[in-house]
Design a protein around this motif. Structure first.
Motif, PDB file in Angstrom:
ATOM      1  N   SER A  99       0.712  -1.383   0.071  1.00 22.18           N
ATOM      2  CA  SER A  99      -0.012   0.054   0.025  1.00 22.18           C
ATOM      3  C   SER A  99       0.784   1.110   0.030  1.00 22.18           C
ATOM      4  O   SER A  99       1.941   1.316   0.051  1.00 22.18           O
ATOM      5  CB  SER A  99      -0.956  -0.140   1.338  1.00 22.18           C
ATOM      6  N   CYS A 100       0.215   2.439  -0.377  1.00 21.51           N
ATOM      7  CA  CYS A 100       0.944   3.746  -0.336  1.00 21.51           C
ATOM      8  C   CYS A 100       0.655   4.437   1.038  1.00 21.51           C
ATOM      9  O   CYS A 100      -0.474   4.475   1.539  1.00 21.51           O
ATOM     10  CB  CYS A 100       0.500   4.392  -1.421  1.00 21.51           C
ATOM     11  N   LYS A 101       1.669   5.063   1.543  1.00 22.81           N
ATOM     12  CA  LYS A 101       1.385   5.938   2.774  1.00 22.81           C
ATOM     13  C   LYS A 101       1.414   7.561   1.877  1.00 22.81           C
ATOM     14  O   LYS A 101       1.988   7.823   0.954  1.00 22.81           O
ATOM     15  CB  LYS A 101       2.761   5.786   3.403  1.00 22.81           C
ATOM     16  N   ASP A 102       0.482   8.331   2.581  1.00 21.90           N
ATOM     17  CA  ASP A 102       0.503   9.843   2.405  1.00 21.90           C
ATOM     18  C   ASP A 102       2.139  10.322   2.679  1.00 21.90           C
ATOM     19  O   ASP A 102       2.294  10.469   3.500  1.00 21.90           O
ATOM     20  CB  ASP A 102      -0.681  10.235   2.843  1.00 21.90           C
ATOM     21  N   PRO A 103       2.682  10.976   1.339  1.00 23.46           N
ATOM     22  CA  PRO A 103       3.907  11.620   1.677  1.00 23.46           C
ATOM     23  C   PRO A 103       3.986  12.703   2.602  1.00 23.46           C
ATOM     24  O   PRO A 103       4.840  13.199   3.092  1.00 23.46           O
ATOM     25  CB  PRO A 103       4.338  12.011   0.273  1.00 23.46           C
ATOM     26  N   ALA A 104       2.629  13.748   2.464  1.00 28.15           N
ATOM     27  CA  ALA A 104       2.662  14.784   3.363  1.00 28.15           C
ATOM     28  C   ALA A 104       2.693  14.390   4.960  1.00 28.15           C
ATOM     29  O   ALA A 104       2.874  15.322   5.421  1.00 28.15           O
ATOM     30  CB  ALA A 104       1.283  15.436   3.030  1.00 28.15           C
ATOM     31  N   THR A 105       2.338  13.189   5.208  1.00 23.26           N
ATOM     32  CA  THR A 105       2.300  12.874   6.665  1.00 23.26           C
ATOM     33  C   THR A 105       3.408  12.041   7.189  1.00 23.26           C
ATOM     34  O   THR A 105       3.623  11.978   8.280  1.00 23.26           O
ATOM     35  CB  THR A 105       1.285  12.134   6.943  1.00 23.26           C
ATOM     36  N   MET A 106       4.425  11.633   6.287  1.00 24.01           N
ATOM     37  CA  MET A 106       5.754  11.148   6.782  1.00 24.01           C
ATOM     38  C   MET A 106       6.555  12.027   7.481  1.00 24.01           C
ATOM     39  O   MET A 106       6.840  13.188   6.906  1.00 24.01           O
ATOM     40  CB  MET A 106       6.323  10.396   5.368  1.00 24.01           C
ATOM     41  N   ARG A 107       7.378  11.449   8.507  1.00 20.74           N
ATOM     42  CA  ARG A 107       8.145  12.491   9.256  1.00 20.74           C
ATOM     43  C   ARG A 107       9.376  11.712   9.492  1.00 20.74           C
ATOM     44  O   ARG A 107       9.654  10.564   9.603  1.00 20.74           O
ATOM     45  CB  ARG A 107       7.473  12.856  10.597  1.00 20.74           C
ATOM     46  N   ASN A 108      10.473  12.451   9.552  1.00 24.54           N
ATOM     47  CA  ASN A 108      11.857  12.231  10.023  1.00 24.54           C
ATOM     48  C   ASN A 108      11.549  11.454  11.386  1.00 24.54           C
ATOM     49  O   ASN A 108      11.191  12.268  12.282  1.00 24.54           O
ATOM     50  CB  ASN A 108      12.666  13.148  10.021  1.00 24.54           C
TER      51      ASN A 108
END
Length: 141
Positions: A99-108
């Motif tokens: 599945s795909c994660k929302d790039p806007a919500t991904m954090r370091n």
């Protein structure tokens, strides 16, 4: 062999001599010619060959250029990423086919900063600091 007349791409008629080593009846009557009779046309074609190809997705209206740019064609995603690494980070092993994660919500994980930002239609990594540029490319900060 007789002389032959040929029309070039620039619509100029030229008379061509057969190659002196051509075997009569065994080879084509046309002598070997460079692909472009005009040097300028050859230069323009060489410049065109160096330009990155415009890529498109059959499932959305996305367009992108670049050898390292990746586009996710998964249903419901259709996001474009500046590198393979960012593309891989947005994919998850969950589900039958991932599945795909929302790039806007991904954090370091260390700093809490966003991993990517959306610029010019592409998800990109954070900009390099001056210190990182000096370390990678040399020069002054």
């Amino acid at each position: 062999m007789e002389k032959l007349t040929q029309t070039t791409a620039q619509f100029a008629t030229t008379t061509l001599e057969p190659h002196p080593n051509a075997f009569s009846g065994l080879e084509s009557p046309w002598p070997v010619q460079p692909p472009y009779p005009d040097e300028k046309v050859a230069q323009n074609d060489a410049l065109t060959a160096k330009r990155p190809r415009l890529n498109t997705c059959g499932g959305c209206d996305a367009r992108w250029k670049g050898a390292k740019v990746c586009h996710c064609s998964a249903r419901g995603c259709h996001q474009t990423f500046s590198t393979v690494t960012l593309f891989d980070l947005h994919r998850s092993a969950e589900g039958d086919h991932g599945s795909c994660k929302d790039p806007a919500t991904m954090r370091n994980g260390k700093t809490g900063e966003p991993l990517m930002s959306f610029r010019e239609g592409v998800w990109r990594g954070p900009a390099m600091t001056e210190e990182q540029k000096v370390a990678k490319y040399g020069g002054k900060a």
